[in-house]
Design an enzyme around this catalytic site. Sequence first.
Site, PDB file in Angstrom:
ATOM      1  N   ASP A 193       0.810  -1.225   0.000  1.00 20.83           N
ATOM      2  CA  ASP A 193       0.000   0.000   0.000  1.00 20.83           C
ATOM      3  C   ASP A 193       0.842   1.273   0.000  1.00 20.83           C
ATOM      4  OD1 ASP A 193      -2.247  -1.627   0.072  1.00 20.83           O
ATOM      5  OD2 ASP A 193      -2.316  -1.609   2.267  1.00 20.83           O
ATOM      6  N   LYS A 233       1.896   2.090  -5.041  1.00 23.53           N
ATOM      7  CA  LYS A 233       2.431   1.530  -6.289  1.00 23.53           C
ATOM      8  C   LYS A 233       1.489   1.780  -7.462  1.00 23.53           C
ATOM      9  CE  LYS A 233       2.531  -2.489  -4.284  1.00 23.53           C
ATOM     10  NZ  LYS A 233       2.155  -2.093  -2.912  1.00 23.53           N
ATOM     11  N   GLY A 270      -4.528  -4.287  -3.881  1.00 19.15           N
ATOM     12  CA  GLY A 270      -5.497  -3.237  -4.197  1.00 19.15           C
ATOM     13  C   GLY A 270      -4.703  -2.012  -4.567  1.00 19.15           C
ATOM     14  N   HIS A 271      -4.645  -1.712  -5.855  1.00 13.09           N
ATOM     15  CA  HIS A 271      -3.833  -0.598  -6.340  1.00 13.09           C
ATOM     16  C   HIS A 271      -4.758   0.529  -6.787  1.00 13.09           C
ATOM     17  CE1 HIS A 271      -0.207  -3.488  -7.190  1.00 13.09           C
ATOM     18  NE2 HIS A 271      -0.608  -3.479  -5.934  1.00 13.09           N
ATOM     19  N   THR A 326      -6.046 -11.488   3.628  1.00 14.71           N
ATOM     20  CA  THR A 326      -7.150 -10.823   2.933  1.00 14.71           C
ATOM     21  C   THR A 326      -8.299 -11.800   2.645  1.00 14.71           C
ATOM     22  OG1 THR A 326      -6.153 -11.289   0.792  1.00 14.71           O
ATOM     23  CG2 THR A 326      -5.586  -9.171   1.811  1.00 14.71           C
ATOM     24  N   GLN A 377       2.039  -6.129  -3.118  1.00 16.75           N
ATOM     25  CA  GLN A 377       2.487  -6.252  -1.726  1.00 16.75           C
ATOM     26  C   GLN A 377       3.788  -5.433  -1.546  1.00 16.75           C
ATOM     27  OE1 GLN A 377       1.383  -9.547  -3.316  1.00 16.75           O
ATOM     28  NE2 GLN A 377      -0.503  -8.606  -2.743  1.00 16.75           N
ATOM     29  N   ARG A 394     -10.084  -2.557   5.863  1.00 21.20           N
ATOM     30  CA  ARG A 394      -9.542  -2.596   7.230  1.00 21.20           C
ATOM     31  C   ARG A 394      -8.696  -1.360   7.519  1.00 21.20           C
ATOM     32  NH1 ARG A 394      -6.339  -8.148   7.478  1.00 21.20           N
ATOM     33  NH2 ARG A 394      -5.842  -7.508   5.357  1.00 21.20           N
TER      34      ARG A 394
END
Length: 433
Positions: A13, A16, A40-41, A129, A223, A302
């Site tokens: 996170d 990227k 999640g980008h 996740t 990641q 989250r």
Amino acid sequence: MKAVVVVGAQWGDEGKGKVVDYMAASFDYIARCQGGHNAGHTVIWNGKRFILQLVPSGILRPGKIAIIGPGVVFDPHAFLAEIDALAKAEIDVKGRLFVSNRAHLIFPYHRQLDQASEANRAGGKIGTTSRGIGPSYEDKMGRRGLRVADLLDTETFRAKLEALIREKSAVSEAAYGQPIDATGLVDSYLAMADRIRGFVADTAAMLWRAADEGRSLLFEGAQGTMLDIDHGTYPYVTSSSATAGGASTGLGFPPTGISDVIGVTKAYCTRVGEGPFPSEIHGEQGEAIRQKGAEFGAVTGRARRCGWLDLPLLRYSNMINGTAWLVVTKLDVLDELAEIPVCVGYKSNRKRTADMPAQASGYDKIECVYEKLPGWRKSTLGNDTLEKLPAKARAYLEFVEKQSGARIGMISTGPERDATIVPPGTRLAALLS
Ligand code: GDP
Ligand code: IMO
Ligand code: MG
């Protein structure tokens, strides 16, 4: 050869997605090498927000070729949902999005096993996740996994998957007292095979052909270094190689062909899920950064844990990845602080140490040594040149550069594309010209 790897330098996170979307303007091919839809980008462009999970962030740039490589674990449901969402946003992926025939498949029972394993883990949860990532990579390494090529081989797929379900169900029943409910599973996958077929290719061969023709390649890591299966804070990691080497194995692209490695780091630090975090900030100050930085997971929603920039960790990450150039993101999130602590070293048993512990429990014995840098208390949001940054913000970046051992070639001052600074005259600027 222009073949550039972008990796997360922390626990994921780092931004990227924004960085790859920005850089993609100057590249022909953008490829994902590992991970799956645990990623999640986020890309914000023209006020629209896209969260890409499996599809490389370069897809938002017209005409660019996007590749999902063999090292990715591929959930066909998630993939089709993502391309449907892109179609709704009028992003045409036809003829420019390709999936490796060698990528391993994720099945619903992988999610079930992910959840059951978390619920029953001796020593506590990892905080995954719940996307079935670990169990799918387990099957890959156990040499029992099924791949995209198997799905397209519709005559033999049913028998292969049914045999696998029997084995997985027996294991799940024995370990967790839960058999696998596979009602309708084979048919639902076969029904997706036809939609997926048009995207499937031998992507390693495609990338090499492209490189041979002088095309430029951008490899989008998912990641981050500290979540890498070998080099991260094991076992609080993901199940793939999230460091620069993973780009090579995950795409079938030789390490000797990679021209540059770029590490992405926040101006501070976050992690989502359980596990060691030496520079974590507890209480109000952590909450303030979480709110200002909107630090909530792009995939799971989250709350992310927040901490100060950890330079020993960044030096470690630069060493493992061979990072020459860093991108520092979310500088604007620190705008209001009067002073900014930065972790400059670790102490263990009151002695300074440069070593990263091999065991998660080793982090309990570590204490961060902080240096406080003056804050700039002025908005940097949207600044697009170094000159626009307050002198103290520049001093902060210079300090990070000096201490991390890598040069800073890009700074992000907001989630939008144009909130980006690329100081001229550097190798990174040349890659973008
Ligand atoms: P990734 O997984 O590394 O692509 O990062 P994520 O997209 O999960 O999380 C990064 C978050 O920070 C996203 O919400 C981005 O829109 C946002 N972001 C990226 N760069 C900046 C920045 O420079 N400033 C601010 N305020 N937000 C940013
Ligand atoms: P991007 O690409 C942040 C974390 C999970 C958990 C651990 C294992 O957006 O940076 P997994 O589901 O992979 O088995 O979970 O890894 N994790 C991430 N954290 N960003 C990510 O991806 C992550 N992908 C997995 O929270 O702690
Ligand atoms: Mg993310």
